[in-house]
Scaffold this active site. Structure first.
Site, PDB file in Angstrom:
ATOM      1  N   HIS A 146       0.883  -1.346  15.123  1.00  0.00           N
ATOM      2  CA  HIS A 146       1.012  -2.082  13.875  1.00  0.00           C
ATOM      3  C   HIS A 146       2.355  -2.805  13.754  1.00  0.00           C
ATOM      4  CE1 HIS A 146       1.124  -2.338   9.315  1.00  0.00           C
ATOM      5  NE2 HIS A 146      -0.096  -2.739   9.565  1.00  0.00           N
ATOM      6  N   ARG A 151      -6.254  -5.669  -0.409  1.00  0.00           N
ATOM      7  CA  ARG A 151      -7.698  -5.514  -0.304  1.00  0.00           C
ATOM      8  C   ARG A 151      -8.121  -4.062  -0.117  1.00  0.00           C
ATOM      9  NH1 ARG A 151     -11.136  -9.423   0.975  1.00  0.00           N
ATOM     10  NH2 ARG A 151      -9.897 -10.504  -0.581  1.00  0.00           N
ATOM     11  N   ARG A 174       0.866  -1.175   0.000  1.00  0.00           N
ATOM     12  CA  ARG A 174       0.000   0.000   0.000  1.00  0.00           C
ATOM     13  C   ARG A 174       0.906   1.230   0.000  1.00  0.00           C
ATOM     14  NH1 ARG A 174      -5.017  -2.158   1.482  1.00  0.00           N
ATOM     15  NH2 ARG A 174      -4.930  -3.806   3.052  1.00  0.00           N
ATOM     16  N   HIS A 193       3.218  -9.372   0.867  1.00  0.00           N
ATOM     17  CA  HIS A 193       2.877  -8.466   1.965  1.00  0.00           C
ATOM     18  C   HIS A 193       4.129  -7.897   2.628  1.00  0.00           C
ATOM     19  CE1 HIS A 193       1.223  -7.608   6.143  1.00  0.00           C
ATOM     20  NE2 HIS A 193       0.375  -6.968   5.381  1.00  0.00           N
ATOM     21  N   ARG A 245      -2.950  -6.681  19.088  1.00  0.00           N
ATOM     22  CA  ARG A 245      -3.921  -5.602  18.979  1.00  0.00           C
ATOM     23  C   ARG A 245      -5.324  -6.109  18.678  1.00  0.00           C
ATOM     24  NH1 ARG A 245      -3.225  -3.058  13.913  1.00  0.00           N
ATOM     25  NH2 ARG A 245      -5.245  -3.852  13.273  1.00  0.00           N
ATOM     26  N   TYR A 262       0.288   5.046  12.480  1.00  0.00           N
ATOM     27  CA  TYR A 262       0.551   3.664  12.891  1.00  0.00           C
ATOM     28  C   TYR A 262       1.916   3.586  13.568  1.00  0.00           C
ATOM     29  CZ  TYR A 262      -3.087   2.170   9.509  1.00  0.00           C
ATOM     30  OH  TYR A 262      -4.239   1.976   8.807  1.00  0.00           O
TER      31      TYR A 262
END
Length: 549
Positions: A429, A242, A212, A272, A401, A305
């Site tokens: 994160h 996504r 991202r 990822h 988390r 984050y």
């Protein structure tokens, strides 16, 4: 509704037109921040939408469609085109959930479920509050200082703040750097790393994964500039991140137009991992520099984050990442690695082996210890292995988390386990994994949560953190969060959570406030040290000149 004096009822559906380009959900009605929702405004003015009609009743509902409309990648002739088709089809994807306002007429509820092809018992959920609560973000964005945390200003990394040399010289001379966002600036660390790579004439190639990103910031601009400067640039763009698919298609096309080699990863696997690899000619040999992170290359989320990253040039890690990129961008078989742990081929197997090793090393004299920080713990095999460890008496501290399938404090099973969740102004994160290993400690950071999808069907990377100074920083993060008495929530044996509260006379900060302070003090100490070195250099310089007059 019905016509005046009529008996036959008619149903009309009103789609609430919410969206950035249409209308806010929250409508302000006075100067003292009183709001109503757009749907309440519509519901109370139906006579204007249906003039002359008699309104019998009005009720709210919302549907959720299945976002997973993925086609078979292996038979797709054009992956980019396939994803674009998926995005169009998502608007017509099967409906999987119906949310209705509490107290809806049972006949209407049953009728809606039947019309939508849903099981009324399994797929229909009553909401006893506002439907679509994510729109409350509109209230959270209001500029009311008294209701907000004090402004947070990211600081520079202490080893980069006062050193204006090429960042590759700093990494090579001072060793690896641990980056802590959002306490430390994303712009002056990761973006500086890429910017220097684009401008440095000794840099030959840049390889990067993009899961991202955003148009904000300088990541894409630096990659394009590097290509214009004649460097070999290869970027793996994950098209199936996504809900970011459309944006990633735009970035991919923009990069391709600049002459960058864009690939889309390995068929059947999402990429990822968060990686940058830079090949640079240092003196007479090639050296590999890298950034391995826990968060996306996204300037916006880097402010919101908590994430970690390592800038380094370790020879073995560099070779591992080279082979990984060869696998991701070519047809080479999955390699075995020297130092990194990579999914889906070795990461899970190595984690299970290390948990088993901790059990074997555990003793009354030197109890075993495993500590893990992540977004979610869901993989059944990892959970079973951790239960085996706690049954043996190994202490297991988990900072999770979100979803966590391990329950602590169950007699005879997990009495030595602790599970906490940190909820603060920033979204937690980062991922850290620690094994005490009989005193030969191991620390890892990386992109993977311990979920089945991450370990079995994604390309993920964990990197060992070996430098003593960096380990001390990771130890501080773990200790601060595990001892937090304000923003930590403890999971109980039944799976529920209870928020910790400090004693009445205790004035402790929460973990994130503590780490903000640590980053500021670390920078101040570096500045003081730099000033001392400058004074010493000046004194030595003048003493030399006086001596040689």
């Amino acid at each position: 509704m019905r016509f005046p004096g009529g008996h036959e009822l008619y149903m009309a559906r009103i789609k609430v037109p919410v969206g950035k380009k249409v209308s806010p959900r929250m409508i302000q009605v006075d100067e003292i921040h009183t709001f109503i929702t757009l749907d309440d405004l519509l519901a109370n003015n139906l006579d204007m939408l249906f003039p002359g009609m008699e309104i019998e009743s009005c009720e709210s509902f919302r549907i959720t469609r299945n976002a997973n409309v993925e086609r078979d990648e292996e038979v797709a002739s054009d992956l980019l085109e396939m994803i674009e088709i998926e995005l169009r089809e998502r608007h017509f994807a099967p409906i999987v959930r119906l949310e209705v306002s509490k107290g809806m007429n049972p006949i209407h509820r049953g009728m809606l479920a039947a019309e939508l092809g849903l099981d009324e018992e399994l797929d229909v959920f009553e909401i006893n509050s506002m439907i679509a609560t994510r729109d409350l973000f509109e209230l959270a964005s209001l500029n009311i200082p008294d209701l907000r945390d004090p402004p947070h200003h990211m600081v520079d990394h202490p080893q980069l703040a006062h050193d204006r040399r090429n960042i590759f010289h700093i990494i090579r001379d001072q060793g690896p750097l641990l980056l802590q966002h959002p306490y430390e600036s994303f712009s002056t660390t990761v973006e500086r790393f890429l910017r220097n790579a684009a401008e440095d004439p000794k840099v030959l190639a840049i390889k990067m994964t993009l899961y991202r990103t955003s148009g904000e910031g300088n990541i894409l601009n630096s990659l394009i500039q590097a290509a214009r400067n004649g460097k070999q640039v290869a970027v793996l763009v994950e098209l199936m991140a996504r809900f970011d698919e459309a944006a990633n298609i735009r970035w991919a096309r923009r990069l391709e137009q600049a002459g960058i080699h864009v690939t889309y990863g390995v068929i059947g696997l999402k990429t990822h991992s968060k990686l940058i690899l830079v090949v640079r000619r240092d003196y007479a040999k090639l050296r590999r520099y890298y950034h391995v992170g826990t968060g996306n290359y996204h300037a916006g989320t880097a402010r919101l984050y908590t994430d970690l990253g390592v800038l380094g040039c370790d020879k073995d890690v560099g070779q591992d990442l080279t082979e990984l990129f060869n696998y991701l961008t070519g047809y080479s078989p999955p390699p075995s690695y020297r130092k990194i742990l990579a999914a889906p081929y070795s990461l899970k197997k190595m984690l299970l082996k290390k948990i088993e090793r901790e059990i074997g090393l555990h003793s009354a004299e030197q109890p075993g210890l495993i500590q893990m920080k992540m977004n979610a713990l869901e993989d059944a095999d990892i959970v079973k292995a951790l239960y085996k460890a706690t049954t043996a008496g190994v202490r297991v501290d988990l900072i999770v988390r979100d979803t966590c399938r391990l329950r602590p404090g169950i007699p005879g099973l997990s009495e030595s386990a602790k599970v906490i969740s940190i909820v603060g102004r920033f979204l937690e994160h980062s991922r850290i994994t620690y094994f005490q290993n009989g005193g030969d400690e191991e620390y890892f950071i990386g992109s993977a949560d311990f979920m089945h999808r991450n370990l079995e069907s994604r390309v993920e990377v964990l990197i060992p953190v070996e430098a003593s100074a960096l380990r001390q920083e990771l130890r501080l993060i773990l200790d601060v969060q595990l001892s937090d008495q304000r923003s930590a929530w403890d999971m109980l044996a039944d799976g529920s959570y209870v928020q910790r509260k400090p004693a009445d006379n205790e004035k402790s900060l929460n973990a994130q406030e503590t780490l903000i302070g640590v980053a500021k003090r670390r920078l101040a100490a570096a500045k003081k040290h730099q000033e001392k070195r400058m004074r010493e250099k000046l004194v030595n310089h003048f003493q030399y000149r006086l001596k040689n007059r």
